[in-house]
Every structure is written in C-alpha cells, then in structure tokens.
Write a protein that holds these residues in place. Structure first.
Motif, PDB file in Angstrom:
ATOM      1  N   VAL A 102      41.946 108.744 139.518  1.00  0.00           N
ATOM      2  CA  VAL A 102      41.230 108.132 138.391  1.00  0.00           C
ATOM      3  C   VAL A 102      39.729 108.108 138.672  1.00  0.00           C
ATOM      4  CG1 VAL A 102      40.861 105.977 137.116  1.00  0.00           C
ATOM      5  CG2 VAL A 102      43.187 106.756 137.604  1.00  0.00           C
ATOM      6  N   ALA A 103      39.363 107.756 139.912  1.00  0.00           N
ATOM      7  CA  ALA A 103      37.952 107.737 140.299  1.00  0.00           C
ATOM      8  C   ALA A 103      37.354 109.142 140.249  1.00  0.00           C
ATOM      9  CB  ALA A 103      37.792 107.141 141.697  1.00  0.00           C
ATOM     10  N   LEU A 104      38.104 110.133 140.720  1.00  0.00           N
ATOM     11  CA  LEU A 104      37.632 111.517 140.680  1.00  0.00           C
ATOM     12  C   LEU A 104      37.333 111.957 139.256  1.00  0.00           C
ATOM     13  CD1 LEU A 104      39.959 113.412 143.196  1.00  0.00           C
ATOM     14  CD2 LEU A 104      37.469 113.433 143.215  1.00  0.00           C
ATOM     15  N   ILE A 105      38.253 111.680 138.361  1.00  0.00           N
ATOM     16  CA  ILE A 105      38.097 112.091 136.969  1.00  0.00           C
ATOM     17  C   ILE A 105      36.900 111.397 136.330  1.00  0.00           C
ATOM     18  CG2 ILE A 105      39.182 112.028 134.689  1.00  0.00           C
ATOM     19  CD1 ILE A 105      41.898 112.282 136.236  1.00  0.00           C
ATOM     20  N   ALA A 106      36.761 110.096 136.602  1.00  0.00           N
ATOM     21  CA  ALA A 106      35.692 109.320 135.973  1.00  0.00           C
ATOM     22  C   ALA A 106      34.315 109.636 136.548  1.00  0.00           C
ATOM     23  CB  ALA A 106      35.987 107.823 136.116  1.00  0.00           C
ATOM     24  N   GLN A 107      34.238 109.820 137.871  1.00  0.00           N
ATOM     25  CA  GLN A 107      32.942 109.927 138.522  1.00  0.00           C
ATOM     26  C   GLN A 107      32.399 111.349 138.560  1.00  0.00           C
ATOM     27  OE1 GLN A 107      33.630 108.025 142.311  1.00  0.00           O
ATOM     28  NE2 GLN A 107      33.586 105.978 141.442  1.00  0.00           N
ATOM     29  N   PHE A 108      33.273 112.343 138.755  1.00  0.00           N
ATOM     30  CA  PHE A 108      32.783 113.717 138.867  1.00  0.00           C
ATOM     31  C   PHE A 108      32.906 114.487 137.555  1.00  0.00           C
ATOM     32  CE2 PHE A 108      33.236 112.473 143.262  1.00  0.00           C
ATOM     33  CZ  PHE A 108      32.080 112.984 143.822  1.00  0.00           C
ATOM     34  N   GLU A 109      33.574 113.907 136.575  1.00  0.00           N
ATOM     35  CA  GLU A 109      33.554 114.364 135.178  1.00  0.00           C
ATOM     36  C   GLU A 109      33.912 115.844 135.017  1.00  0.00           C
ATOM     37  OE1 GLU A 109      29.535 113.268 134.243  1.00  0.00           O
ATOM     38  OE2 GLU A 109      30.125 111.280 133.570  1.00  0.00           O
ATOM     39  N   GLN A 110      34.916 116.295 135.755  1.00  0.00           N
ATOM     40  CA  GLN A 110      35.364 117.685 135.623  1.00  0.00           C
ATOM     41  C   GLN A 110      36.710 117.792 134.930  1.00  0.00           C
ATOM     42  OE1 GLN A 110      35.070 119.772 139.350  1.00  0.00           O
ATOM     43  NE2 GLN A 110      32.890 119.364 139.558  1.00  0.00           N
ATOM     44  N   GLY A 111      37.258 116.663 134.531  1.00  0.00           N
ATOM     45  CA  GLY A 111      38.496 116.673 133.775  1.00  0.00           C
ATOM     46  C   GLY A 111      39.738 116.774 134.626  1.00  0.00           C
ATOM     47  N   VAL A 112      40.876 116.563 133.973  1.00  0.00           N
ATOM     48  CA  VAL A 112      42.161 116.589 134.658  1.00  0.00           C
ATOM     49  C   VAL A 112      42.474 117.983 135.196  1.00  0.00           C
ATOM     50  CG1 VAL A 112      44.646 116.335 134.273  1.00  0.00           C
ATOM     51  CG2 VAL A 112      43.069 114.626 133.366  1.00  0.00           C
ATOM     52  N   GLY A 113      41.987 119.008 134.530  1.00  0.00           N
ATOM     53  CA  GLY A 113      42.246 120.369 134.969  1.00  0.00           C
ATOM     54  C   GLY A 113      41.713 120.678 136.363  1.00  0.00           C
ATOM     55  N   ALA A 114      40.709 119.933 136.806  1.00  0.00           N
ATOM     56  CA  ALA A 114      40.118 120.167 138.129  1.00  0.00           C
ATOM     57  C   ALA A 114      40.793 119.340 139.218  1.00  0.00           C
ATOM     58  CB  ALA A 114      38.622 119.825 138.104  1.00  0.00           C
ATOM     59  N   LEU A 115      41.730 118.465 138.825  1.00  0.00           N
ATOM     60  CA  LEU A 115      42.291 117.508 139.774  1.00  0.00           C
ATOM     61  C   LEU A 115      43.041 118.178 140.919  1.00  0.00           C
ATOM     62  CD1 LEU A 115      42.473 114.478 140.258  1.00  0.00           C
ATOM     63  CD2 LEU A 115      44.579 114.443 138.896  1.00  0.00           C
ATOM     64  N   GLU A 116      43.795 119.221 140.625  1.00  0.00           N
ATOM     65  CA  GLU A 116      44.553 119.890 141.686  1.00  0.00           C
ATOM     66  C   GLU A 116      43.609 120.519 142.716  1.00  0.00           C
ATOM     67  OE1 GLU A 116      47.720 123.532 142.012  1.00  0.00           O
ATOM     68  OE2 GLU A 116      48.176 121.871 140.644  1.00  0.00           O
ATOM     69  N   ARG A 117      42.554 121.144 142.239  1.00  0.00           N
ATOM     70  CA  ARG A 117      41.570 121.713 143.176  1.00  0.00           C
ATOM     71  C   ARG A 117      40.888 120.610 143.984  1.00  0.00           C
ATOM     72  NH1 ARG A 117      36.407 121.772 142.794  1.00  0.00           N
ATOM     73  NH2 ARG A 117      36.376 121.364 140.547  1.00  0.00           N
ATOM     74  N   GLN A 118      40.530 119.506 143.337  1.00  0.00           N
ATOM     75  CA  GLN A 118      39.837 118.421 144.017  1.00  0.00           C
ATOM     76  C   GLN A 118      40.713 117.766 145.081  1.00  0.00           C
ATOM     77  OE1 GLN A 118      38.880 116.252 140.433  1.00  0.00           O
ATOM     78  NE2 GLN A 118      36.749 116.926 140.451  1.00  0.00           N
ATOM     79  N   LEU A 119      41.958 117.457 144.723  1.00  0.00           N
ATOM     80  CA  LEU A 119      42.861 116.865 145.709  1.00  0.00           C
ATOM     81  C   LEU A 119      43.248 117.881 146.773  1.00  0.00           C
ATOM     82  CD1 LEU A 119      45.111 114.615 143.443  1.00  0.00           C
ATOM     83  CD2 LEU A 119      43.309 113.897 145.012  1.00  0.00           C
ATOM     84  N   GLY A 120      43.241 119.159 146.414  1.00  0.00           N
ATOM     85  CA  GLY A 120      43.458 120.203 147.409  1.00  0.00           C
ATOM     86  C   GLY A 120      42.345 120.216 148.444  1.00  0.00           C
ATOM     87  N   ALA A 121      41.111 119.976 148.005  1.00  0.00           N
ATOM     88  CA  ALA A 121      39.977 119.898 148.937  1.00  0.00           C
ATOM     89  C   ALA A 121      40.144 118.715 149.885  1.00  0.00           C
ATOM     90  CB  ALA A 121      38.673 119.778 148.154  1.00  0.00           C
ATOM     91  N   VAL A 122      40.563 117.579 149.340  1.00  0.00           N
ATOM     92  CA  VAL A 122      40.830 116.399 150.174  1.00  0.00           C
ATOM     93  C   VAL A 122      41.903 116.724 151.209  1.00  0.00           C
ATOM     94  CG1 VAL A 122      41.786 114.052 150.159  1.00  0.00           C
ATOM     95  CG2 VAL A 122      40.135 114.736 148.406  1.00  0.00           C
ATOM     96  N   ASN A 123      42.958 117.374 150.761  1.00  0.00           N
ATOM     97  CA  ASN A 123      44.068 117.723 151.640  1.00  0.00           C
ATOM     98  C   ASN A 123      43.629 118.648 152.774  1.00  0.00           C
ATOM     99  OD1 ASN A 123      46.949 118.024 152.342  1.00  0.00           O
ATOM    100  ND2 ASN A 123      46.722 120.097 151.547  1.00  0.00           N
ATOM    101  N   ARG A 124      42.842 119.672 152.455  1.00  0.00           N
ATOM    102  CA  ARG A 124      42.425 120.643 153.472  1.00  0.00           C
ATOM    103  C   ARG A 124      41.498 120.004 154.509  1.00  0.00           C
ATOM    104  NH1 ARG A 124      41.855 126.157 153.529  1.00  0.00           N
ATOM    105  NH2 ARG A 124      43.868 126.092 152.465  1.00  0.00           N
ATOM    106  N   VAL A 125      40.546 119.203 154.051  1.00  0.00           N
ATOM    107  CA  VAL A 125      39.615 118.573 154.989  1.00  0.00           C
ATOM    108  C   VAL A 125      40.366 117.614 155.909  1.00  0.00           C
ATOM    109  CG1 VAL A 125      37.638 117.014 155.185  1.00  0.00           C
ATOM    110  CG2 VAL A 125      37.619 118.848 153.486  1.00  0.00           C
ATOM    111  N   ALA A 126      41.306 116.863 155.356  1.00  0.00           N
ATOM    112  CA  ALA A 126      42.081 115.927 156.176  1.00  0.00           C
ATOM    113  C   ALA A 126      42.937 116.666 157.205  1.00  0.00           C
ATOM    114  CB  ALA A 126      42.960 115.065 155.287  1.00  0.00           C
ATOM    115  N   ALA A 127      43.407 117.849 156.842  1.00  0.00           N
ATOM    116  CA  ALA A 127      44.240 118.625 157.755  1.00  0.00           C
ATOM    117  C   ALA A 127      43.441 119.245 158.893  1.00  0.00           C
ATOM    118  CB  ALA A 127      44.982 119.715 156.981  1.00  0.00           C
TER     119      ALA A 127
END
Length: 251
Positions: free
Chosen positions: A75-100
């Motif tokens: 919800v914070a990603l969508i509201a703050q970075f304003e790229q829409g729900v369509g970008a969510l998989e890429r954004q959470l994928g970035a979180v996943n890769r950096v954490a790994a």
C-alpha cells in the motif's frame, strides 16, 4: 462493505482468492486478510485482483515474512512511488532480490519504504535507490530498520536545504544541476562519497559535513551512508535487474 463491490463482482473476487490458494498453496484466510488491507486502502476491481496475486507470490519467496506486513508495505509503495498496481510485482521483486543478496531482510526494506519512501520520492529518488542506500547502512551497522529509516528521512530532508547546499560548496561539492535543481538524493550521496573519499576517518572536515547532513544524533548513520556507496551501487543494480524474481519461486 469494505470493497464496495456488487455481489456479482464479489463472487468473482471470491473465486480468485480460492484459485490463488489452490495454485500457490497459501491459506485462503491469509489471502482474504490481504484483500481487506488493500480494499481499505482504496484498491478496487482489476487492480485488487492484480495486487493480491502479486502478494500471494511473496509467500513462496523465502525472504518475505508476514504477508499482511508485506501488504501494508505494498500500500505504501503504491501511494508513495505512484507507479500503480502494475508495477507492484517488479517493486516487490526488487525487495526480494536485495534481501536475498545482502545482509538485510525484506521486512526491513518494507519498513524503510513505509517510513521514508514519501520523503525520498519527493526529493527526486526512486525505489531502487532507496533500497540501495538503506542496505548500505543496514548491512554495515546492523542497527534497527526503524532507527535507520528515521535517520534517512532526516538526512534526505536536510541534504536539499539551500543552506546545506551552500555550506557544501566550500568543499567543492555541488548538489544542484545547471538549472539550479537538486540532483536527487542518490546522486547527492554519490557525489559526497566521491569527494570525501580522500578524507581520513578522523578528519574534522568529514565529521563537520556528516553533522551538517544528519545532525549530531544521526552522525552514526551518515558515516556508513557516505563510506559504503559501493555497497549501495551493487544493491541498486541487483534491484534494477530483479523484475522477475518473485516468479522464480512461484513457477
């Protein structure tokens, strides 16, 4: 009442939740809890379906924790970075890769997005840059995500103040472009790191600049932020290249 959908559309949503639970082996009540969080945030119709599918995939990625915490981060990603729900998989994928790849947890990255994302975006930064800079501090200091996020919010607010920009000019550090516009937080840290790399650990000029950027309280976060830029850049590159990382675990 939460979704505002009619019974027909709500039936479709129920079928989608059941389908996701079957496809990914995730409990339907967990998916339903995520759906409530997203719906309360105003996400509806097709966007809601896209978002819950993406969040369900995070349950299969070993770096993510509680799915409801991840949903709050979404919800914070969508509201703050304003790229829409369509970008969510890429954004959470970035979180996943950096954490790994680095000594940082997905929930830490979600925390900094929630606390600092708005300030960072307003100063000209993007998600991958925020993840990278946070990672460089967290991996070095191992201080809590909350304390680092608070420090970064202070630093990113102060670094673009006219008086700070003027102060740094005496050291040959320029943080505005030819049009007089702030260069952005990531580029600012890069320039500072580059210009200050020749100063030793105890050099009074380095300490003075660090205190100007973060104040006395946050100096312990400013120093690794400026000293560990190589780590930040590696994390940024990983984040940029991670668009499909959630699907690696859900295939």
């Amino acid at each position: 009442q939460i979704t505002g959908e009619n019974l027909n559309d709500l039936g479709k949503l129920t079928k989608e939740i059941t389908s996701l639970a079957t496809e990914f082996g995730v409990a339907s009540n967990e998916i339903l809890g995520v759906t409530n969080i997203l719906a309360q945030a105003g996400i509806k119709a097709n966007d809601l379906t896209i978002a819950i599918r993406t969040l369900t995939k995070t349950k299969l990625a070993p770096t993510f924790g509680d799915i409801q915490d991840t949903a709050e981060g979404a919800v914070a990603l969508i509201a703050q970075f304003e790229q829409g729900v369509g970008a969510l998989e890429r954004q959470l994928g970035a979180v996943n890769r950096v954490a790994a790849e680095f000594a940082v947890e997905s929930q830490d990255l979600i925390e900094v997005i929630r606390r600092t994302g708005g300030v960072f975006k307003a100063s000209g930064g993007d998600l991958e840059e925020l993840l990278a800079l946070f990672t460089s501090v967290r991996a070095t200091t191992r201080e809590s995500a909350e304390s680092i996020a608070t420090a970064l919010k202070t630093i990113f607010t102060r670094i673009q103040r006219p008086e700070t920009i003027q102060y740094l000019r005496q050291f040959g550090i320029e943080l505005v472009d030819l049009n007089g516009k702030f260069v952005g937080p990531y580029e600012a840290v890069r320039r500072l790191s580059q210009e200050l790399s020749s100063l030793g650990e105890g050099d009074i000029r380095f300490i003075s600049i660090a205190e100007e950027l973060g104040g006395y309280r946050q100096i312990g976060k400013v120093i690794p932020l400026l000293r560990q830029f190589e780590t930040a850049e590696r994390a940024r590159q990983d984040a940029l290249e991670a668009g499909n990382s959630l699907n690696e675990f859900s295939a």
